[in-house]
Design an enzyme around this catalytic site. Structure first.
Site, PDB file in Angstrom:
ATOM      1  CD  GLU A  15     124.181  28.181  54.930  1.00 57.84           C
ATOM      2  OE1 GLU A  15     124.528  29.307  54.536  1.00 57.84           O
ATOM      3  OE2 GLU A  15     124.586  27.123  54.428  1.00 57.84           O
ATOM      4  CG  ASP A  88     127.802  27.023  55.460  1.00 53.85           C
ATOM      5  OD1 ASP A  88     127.954  28.221  55.148  1.00 53.85           O
ATOM      6  OD2 ASP A  88     127.532  26.643  56.610  1.00 53.85           O
ATOM      7  CG  ASP A  90     129.354  21.469  54.246  1.00 49.51           C
ATOM      8  OD1 ASP A  90     128.234  21.887  53.874  1.00 49.51           O
ATOM      9  OD2 ASP A  90     129.720  21.489  55.427  1.00 49.51           O
ATOM     10  CD  GLU A  92     123.904  20.101  57.467  1.00 47.60           C
ATOM     11  OE1 GLU A  92     125.029  19.929  57.980  1.00 47.60           O
ATOM     12  OE2 GLU A  92     122.855  20.200  58.111  1.00 47.60           O
ATOM     13  CE1 TYR A 294     131.085  25.995  56.467  1.00 51.03           C
ATOM     14  CE2 TYR A 294     131.950  24.024  55.413  1.00 51.03           C
ATOM     15  CZ  TYR A 294     130.928  24.680  56.078  1.00 51.03           C
ATOM     16  OH  TYR A 294     129.763  24.024  56.346  1.00 51.03           O
ATOM     17  NE  ARG A 296     129.524  21.868  60.120  1.00 50.37           N
ATOM     18  CZ  ARG A 296     128.795  22.975  60.064  1.00 50.37           C
ATOM     19  NH1 ARG A 296     128.814  23.721  58.969  1.00 50.37           N
ATOM     20  NH2 ARG A 296     128.050  23.338  61.078  1.00 50.37           N
ATOM     21  CG  HIS A 341     139.384  23.544  47.987  1.00 54.68           C
ATOM     22  ND1 HIS A 341     138.674  23.382  46.837  1.00 54.68           N
ATOM     23  CD2 HIS A 341     139.300  24.839  48.308  1.00 54.68           C
ATOM     24  CE1 HIS A 341     138.192  24.545  46.466  1.00 54.68           C
ATOM     25  NE2 HIS A 341     138.554  25.436  47.330  1.00 54.68           N
TER      26      HIS A 341
END
Ligand SMILES: [Zn+2]
Ligand SMILES: [Zn+2]
Length: 659
Positions: A15, A88, A90, A92, A294, A296, A341
């Site tokens: 992205e 990414d 997650d 989103e 990551y 988030r 995780h």
């Protein structure tokens, strides 16, 4: 192995361009890495875009300004034999990947997921691609649709009943409610006076020290006022001071777990003064540059590999005495940890902030993350603590001394604290009183939220998720519901009016446990335990009924009333009230609409205008709610200032006291 299909033409979509560059370094020449520049499709701006009559089917459009990108993506996908969706890790990211797939209609597509952009993690991810996870996509879609339904249907109501241009969001409204309620608690708070007494004491010719009065006659002492304190001081002046207890013990201070999104945002506010939004922007840059995992995440777990590297680093850098026998493992506290995780940590522990090729903000945040990740694997700091109790007739004083024995993890983080030394003492020692120090205090109201404490509250209440804390906090400020005073979050009048309206007419939308339950249901969709349509329907049906009732029953005049006043209307004699209008507060007659009397609301600070010397300085607000100062003679006098003017020379102008 993933590099066996070298003859194939492989397309990887991520992205952002930075992420594409970092990823490109680790992939072979047969991979072409392109960026979608974020979302490629979204709900339309001009209309609801959700068919509430037919299972809430969303109507997606190519996002604004994304025509070129989607054309490029389609062409690249046609030319490729295989498409890898590397967005990414997650919900989103999964949703962005799904939209890309929908737009490109690539026949052969696979999803690759990694939590850090390093050679090893990328190789691992491309060795084990998977199908797109539609459960995650559904969960994200359900969130988007719920937010859309609330936002697009509440806003027109607010335009009619409060003020044009307002908008309300689902989770944001709960955050505003927390801030409004805290402000009310503060307003209702009555400070209580109390007194404390300290005694400066000395043994022989040794260093003096100060102990605090804690008990009288074996009970905790409370002193409400000066008279009471004076009485006790008088008695203490005559008392004999004797050490009755000396207790030495070792105290251990443990390091904190490695960062999650929430704790990183809190620490960045407190240590670096970064807003939650700034922290996430900078963390995004660090992640995309391959420097951190990551960002988030709500997990405090560290991978076995990371633990091994960090422990190796600690042994080499600080020595084995800083290394616990086995690695410290932290338990993730959040009930339903999301998909990511691992905690936030540097990808290479050897890499220090000062050697990064990065901006100043990036270096600062990296250092914060690095310290937390390393410190969490170091042994505790050890202090020798001495508790001394001193009897003074019927009174008891206490003092605590503390000495650092071993710095442990504070070697990494700093902040071991100053030693608080006490002279050697033993039970039975007689002390002489040097002086008594009574001091007046007042109880404090609960503090306003800061971005740090609000993130903490959102997490504890279960109404935020790693991806939502920062957007919630930015949105409530951007919409003018809340503003910052220093680092404190203060509700604006419009925030109070809208919050009260929502509490009265949409109690569920702004209910903490209902919103927390909604978040859990989104988690359940992600895990495949629930379907998204019934979850949205269960929310929407009662919401639509509330909306209808609100449209009929809300009286604009009463919801915009902020305060009653003691003043009477010069035209009809009814009391005047303070109301919220288009440009802020104004006085209105409580007899409205029969009596139309209004007058401007002027908040003065009791000072002449520094510009013209004639007008009064008045407090004004921009449309966004930011406070500034102006002249009451505006527009004749144009003086204005963001800063509150100093009352210069005020003391000199006062008349000297007579007599
Ligand atoms: Zn009137
Ligand atoms: Zn002026």
């Amino acid at each position: 192995m993933w590099y066996d299909r070298r003859e194939m033409n492989k397309l990887v979509v991520v992205e952002s361009p930075t992420k594409a560059r970092t990823l490109g370094k680790f992939l072979g020449e047969e991979f072409k890495v392109v960026s979608s520049m974020g979302h490629v499709r979204d709900l339309p701006k001009s209309e609801l875009g959700v068919d509430v009559e037919h299972d809430f089917q969303p109507h997606y459009l190519i996002a604004k300004g994304k025509k070129k990108t989607t054309t490029m993506l389609k062409k690249a996908a046609r030319e490729a034999d295989l498409l890898f969706l590397a967005t990414d890790p997650d919900r989103e990211g999964e949703a962005i990947a799904w939209h890309i797939l929908e737009v490109t209609k690539a026949p052969k597509a696979q999803r690759v997921v990694f939590h850090e952009i390093t050679e090893e993690a990328i190789a691992e991810a491309f060795a084990h691609p998977r199908e797109l996870d539609l459960k995650l996509v559904d969960s994200q879609q359900a969130r988007r649709i719920l937010d859309r339904l609330v936002g697009y249907q509440l806003s027109p109501l607010l335009w009619r009943k409060v003020r044009a241009g307002l908008s309300a969001g689902r989770v944001q409204s709960v955050a505003v409610r927390l801030i409004v309620e805290r402000e009310r608690e503060r307003e209702a708070f009555k400070p209580q006076e109390y007194w404390e007494i300290e005694a400066r004491l000395q043994k022989g010719e040794q260093q003096t020290f100060t102990a605090k009065l804690v008990e009288k006659g074996g009970k905790k002492i409370t002193l409400g006022g000066k008279e009471e304190a004076d009485q006790v001081v008088a008695e203490l002046k005559e008392a004999d001071y004797e050490v009755v207890k000396v207790e030495k013990k070792e105290r251990r201070r443990y390091p904190y777990p490695p960062f999650t999104t929430s704790t990183l945002q809190q620490a960045a506010v407190n240590v670096l003064g970064f807003s939650a939004a700034r922290t996430m922007r900078v963390a995004q840059n660090l992640y995309e540059a391959g420097l951190i995992t990551y960002h988030r995440t709500d997990s405090v777990t560290l991978s076995e590999k990371a633990l091994k590297e960090i422990r190796g680093f600690i042994r080499k850098e600080y020595g084995s005495s800083y290394l616990p026998e086995i690695a410290n493992r932290y338990k993730t506290r959040v009930r339903l940890a999301q998909e990511a995780h691992e905690a936030i940590r540097p990808t290479k522990v050897e890499l220090r902030a000062e050697s990064l090729e990065a901006g100043g903000d990036e270096k600062k945040l990296y250092e914060l993350i690095w310290r937390q990740a390393v410190a969490c694997q170091v042994v505790p700091a050890v202090y020798e603590q001495v508790n001394v109790e001193i009897k003074a007739d019927g009174y008891l004083f206490k003092v605590v001394g503390s000495k650092l024995l071993f710095d442990g993890f504070t070697r990494v983080t700093g902040g071991a604290g100053e030693d608080k030394g006490l002279p050697e003492q033993k039970v039975g020692d007689k002390l002489s009183l040097v002086e008594l120090l009574p001091s007046q205090h007042f109880t404090e109201p609960p503090p306003r939220y800061t971005e740090a404490t609000l993130v903490k509250a959102l997490e504890e209440e279960g109404i935020g998720r790693p991806s939502t804390y920062a957007p919630i906090i930015s949105t409530i400020q951007g919409r003018g519901y809340v503003s910052k005073e220093g680092n404190q979050l203060r509700p604006e009048d419009v925030g109070i009016v809208v919050s009260d309206l929502l509490v009265a007419y949409f109690p569920k939308v702004v209910d903490l446990s209902f919103t927390a339950r909604m978040e859990e249901e989104l988690d359940e969709i992600a895990k495949g335990e629930r379907q998204w349509v019934p979850v949205v329907a269960e929310f929407y049906e009662p919401f639509a009924k509330d909306l209808e009732k609100a449209q009929q029953n809300i009286d604009k005049s009463s919801v915009t009333t902020l305060e009653e006043t003691a003043e009477s209307c010069p035209e009809c004699g009814k009391p005047l009230v303070v109301k919220l209008g288009k440009y802020g507060r104004f006085y209105s007659c409580s007899g409205f609409p029969e009596c139309k009397f209004t007058k401007p609301f002027i908040e003065t600070i009791g000072m002449k205008c520094p510009g013209c010397g004639e007008g009064e300085v008045i407090v004004k607000r921009t449309r966004r709610g930011k406070i500034f100062y102006g002249c009451s003679r505006y527009p004749k006098c144009q003086w204005a200032s963001w800063r509150k003017p100093e009352k210069e020379g005020e003391e000199d102008e006062k008349e000297p006291p007579q007599g």
